[in-house]
Design a protein around this motif. Structure first.
Motif, mmCIF file in Angstrom:
data_model
loop_
_atom_site.group_PDB
_atom_site.id
_atom_site.type_symbol
_atom_site.label_atom_id
_atom_site.label_comp_id
_atom_site.label_asym_id
_atom_site.label_seq_id
_atom_site.Cartn_x
_atom_site.Cartn_y
_atom_site.Cartn_z
ATOM 1 N N UNK A 134 -14.632 -3.176 -5.713
ATOM 2 C CA UNK A 134 -13.769 -2.071 -6.129
ATOM 3 C C UNK A 134 -14.353 -1.349 -7.330
ATOM 4 N N UNK A 135 -13.892 -0.123 -7.615
ATOM 5 C CA UNK A 135 -14.366 0.573 -8.813
ATOM 6 C C UNK A 135 -13.833 -0.125 -10.059
ATOM 7 N N UNK A 136 -14.523 -0.012 -11.195
ATOM 8 C CA UNK A 136 -14.071 -0.698 -12.413
ATOM 9 C C UNK A 136 -12.630 -0.369 -12.803
ATOM 10 N N UNK A 137 -12.193 0.880 -12.592
ATOM 11 C CA UNK A 137 -10.838 1.227 -13.016
ATOM 12 C C UNK A 137 -9.775 0.471 -12.225
ATOM 13 N N UNK A 138 -10.161 -0.123 -11.087
ATOM 14 C CA UNK A 138 -9.198 -0.885 -10.294
ATOM 15 C C UNK A 138 -8.767 -2.170 -10.982
ATOM 16 N N UNK A 139 -9.533 -2.628 -11.973
ATOM 17 C CA UNK A 139 -9.199 -3.871 -12.670
ATOM 18 C C UNK A 139 -7.778 -3.818 -13.222
ATOM 19 N N UNK A 140 -7.453 -2.744 -13.912
ATOM 20 C CA UNK A 140 -6.130 -2.642 -14.533
ATOM 21 C C UNK A 140 -5.044 -2.363 -13.493
ATOM 22 N N UNK A 141 -5.413 -1.682 -12.405
ATOM 23 C CA UNK A 141 -4.456 -1.454 -11.311
ATOM 24 C C UNK A 141 -4.070 -2.786 -10.678
ATOM 25 N N UNK A 142 -5.047 -3.633 -10.402
ATOM 26 C CA UNK A 142 -4.762 -4.937 -9.807
ATOM 27 C C UNK A 142 -4.002 -5.825 -10.789
ATOM 28 N N UNK A 143 -4.302 -5.690 -12.063
ATOM 29 C CA UNK A 143 -3.571 -6.471 -13.076
ATOM 30 C C UNK A 143 -2.084 -6.111 -13.043
#
Length: 434
Positions: free
Chosen positions: A395-404
């Motif tokens: 996934x793109x790096x910005x997805x980290x906070x979305x998944x969190x």
């Protein structure tokens, strides 16, 4: 009660913090080994004993910073821990060891130009909550308004930086060992977002923006910022009355009440994301307030994440397509979100489709019962069985906070355990999108 010495502040020094974590790892590791042995002999395994959980709370609460945030995340997982152990770890959500009043006074004086007794008509010496980066005190303004004053721990910026250096070393080592294990871009995203939380002026701006994002969702409430009593390390906001979600779930509540709060949590997550491209990315139960008037209050805005238009638009279309209960080109939309795929397209599509199938059960099944929800367990098993292939779907790096955020939402919904028409709630969100 907070101590009146410097011992109440989080330990500083990169190697001091690493040494404390290493010692804790050995203690907790012994518990995990015992659990594994118990599993082999046919007993009922527990990842952590209550005694080990108390050690975690004591050490992570002392360290605060990123270490404490890890403990907060662990406390939300119902599959890893027993309810008794989760209740112990839940203290990390807003009951960390507090700093002394002398330290609080020093920070307020440095930031606002005078001690709290002069800046406010009233200022409670005991904190309402003490969390990973700062603690909150109840106060009263000169005009009689009740407010919550968040005061940052002295030295926490250095402590957080050291935590990130220690974690970064682990990520760097793993990345060198295998290109497939290269998580440096995701770590950088997490690190940057976490360090930004230290700036309370930025948090005040994010809180004002988030209030606009949820304005049309009248059952949600963002407290107002008191600008004249806020600065870089002190943030004063309207005081919300009620019970945090952490405390509310321990009370006897009807299914109707539990469904109402669950619906509000879904709206608080997806409403701002689809409507304004931002999300509350620190969704532990201490950051939500069930208010007496029926609204859900939102707290702590340092981790509001703003996304690229491309990321939001592609996720919006994936959400809408999933609700139609019809087949769609999941790989194409995943690529539009920003995923990169290094395995055959059909293979990647099957893996992603199964993720959406597991996560989308409440969007398909009516009524859906979160008391028997097995989404986290089945998702974990799916990733474990296909770990080698998932390493090639990035996934793109910005997805980290979305998944969190969305992962935390799922855990909170399971914690509440309501039964009802959740598909109808998601359809409401789709209607808000037009």
């Amino acid at each position: 009660m907070a101590s009146d010495s410097d011992d109440s502040l989080p330990p500083q020094g990169r190697f001091t913090r690493l040494r404390k974590l290493a010692g804790l790892s050995m203690q907790v590791g012994t518990d995990v080994l015992k659990s594994s042995a118990k599993r082999l002999t046919g007993g009922t395994p527990e990842l952590l004993s209550k005694n080990a959980a108390e050690k975690l709370v004591s050490t992570l609460g002392e360290l605060k910073g990123a270490a404490m945030k890890l403990g907060q995340a662990l406390s939300m997982d119902p599959d890893l821990l027993t309810p008794e152990v989760r209740q112990v770890l839940a203290r990390l959500q807003n009951q960390a060891p507090a700093m002394s009043h002398d330290m609080v006074s020093r920070v307020v004086r440095e930031e606002l130009g005078c001690p709290p007794e002069e800046a406010f008509r009233e200022f409670s010496r005991e904190p309402l909550a003490a969390a990973s980066l700062g603690q909150v005190h109840r106060a009263v303004l000169a005009d009689g308004r009740a407010v919550a004053v968040k005061v940052q721990y002295p030295g926490i910026a250095e402590s957080l930086t050291h935590d990130m250096e220690n974690l970064g070393l682990v990520v760097k080592t793993m990345s060198k060992a295998s290109r497939l294990m290269d998580g440096s871009a995701y770590f950088q995203e997490f690190r940057d977002e976490l360090l930004l939380e230290l700036d309370y002026r930025r948090e005040a701006e994010l809180a004002r923006g988030f209030a606009k994002s949820v304005a049309r969702l009248e059952d949600l409430h963002v407290p107002g910022v008191i600008d004249g009593h806020s600065a870089g390390r002190v943030l004063t906001m309207e005081l919300l009355e009620g019970l945090t979600l952490k405390d509310w779930v321990t009370k006897e509540s009807s299914n109707e009440e539990r469904f109402r709060v669950s619906r509000q949590l879904i709206r608080a997550t997806y409403g701002p994301f689809f409507g304004a491209g931002e999300i509350h990315a620190d969704p532990h139960p201490g950051n939500f307030m069930v208010m007496p008037d029926g609204r859900l209050g939102l707290l702590d805005f340092g981790s509001i994440k703003r996304f690229s238009p491309r990321f939001v638009d592609a996720n919006r279309r994936m959400f809408q397509q999933s609700l139609k209960l019809e087949p769609f080109d999941v790989l194409r939309l995943s690529l539009e979100v920003g995923f990169t795929v290094e395995i055959p397209g059909d293979e990647a599509a099957d893996l992603i489709r199964e993720v959406l199938h597991i996560a989308g059960r409440p969007m398909r099944t009516t009524p859906y019962d979160y008391t028997s929800c097995e989404i986290p367990r089945d998702m974990r098993n799916h990733f474990t069985r296909n770990a080698a292939r998932f390493l090639k779907i990035k996934p793109p790096p910005e997805a980290v906070m979305f998944f969190r955020s969305t992962g935390g939402l799922a855990q909170n919904l399971r914690l509440i355990g309501a039964r009802g028409d959740f598909r109808g709630v998601f359809l409401e969100m789709a209607e808000l999108l037009g």
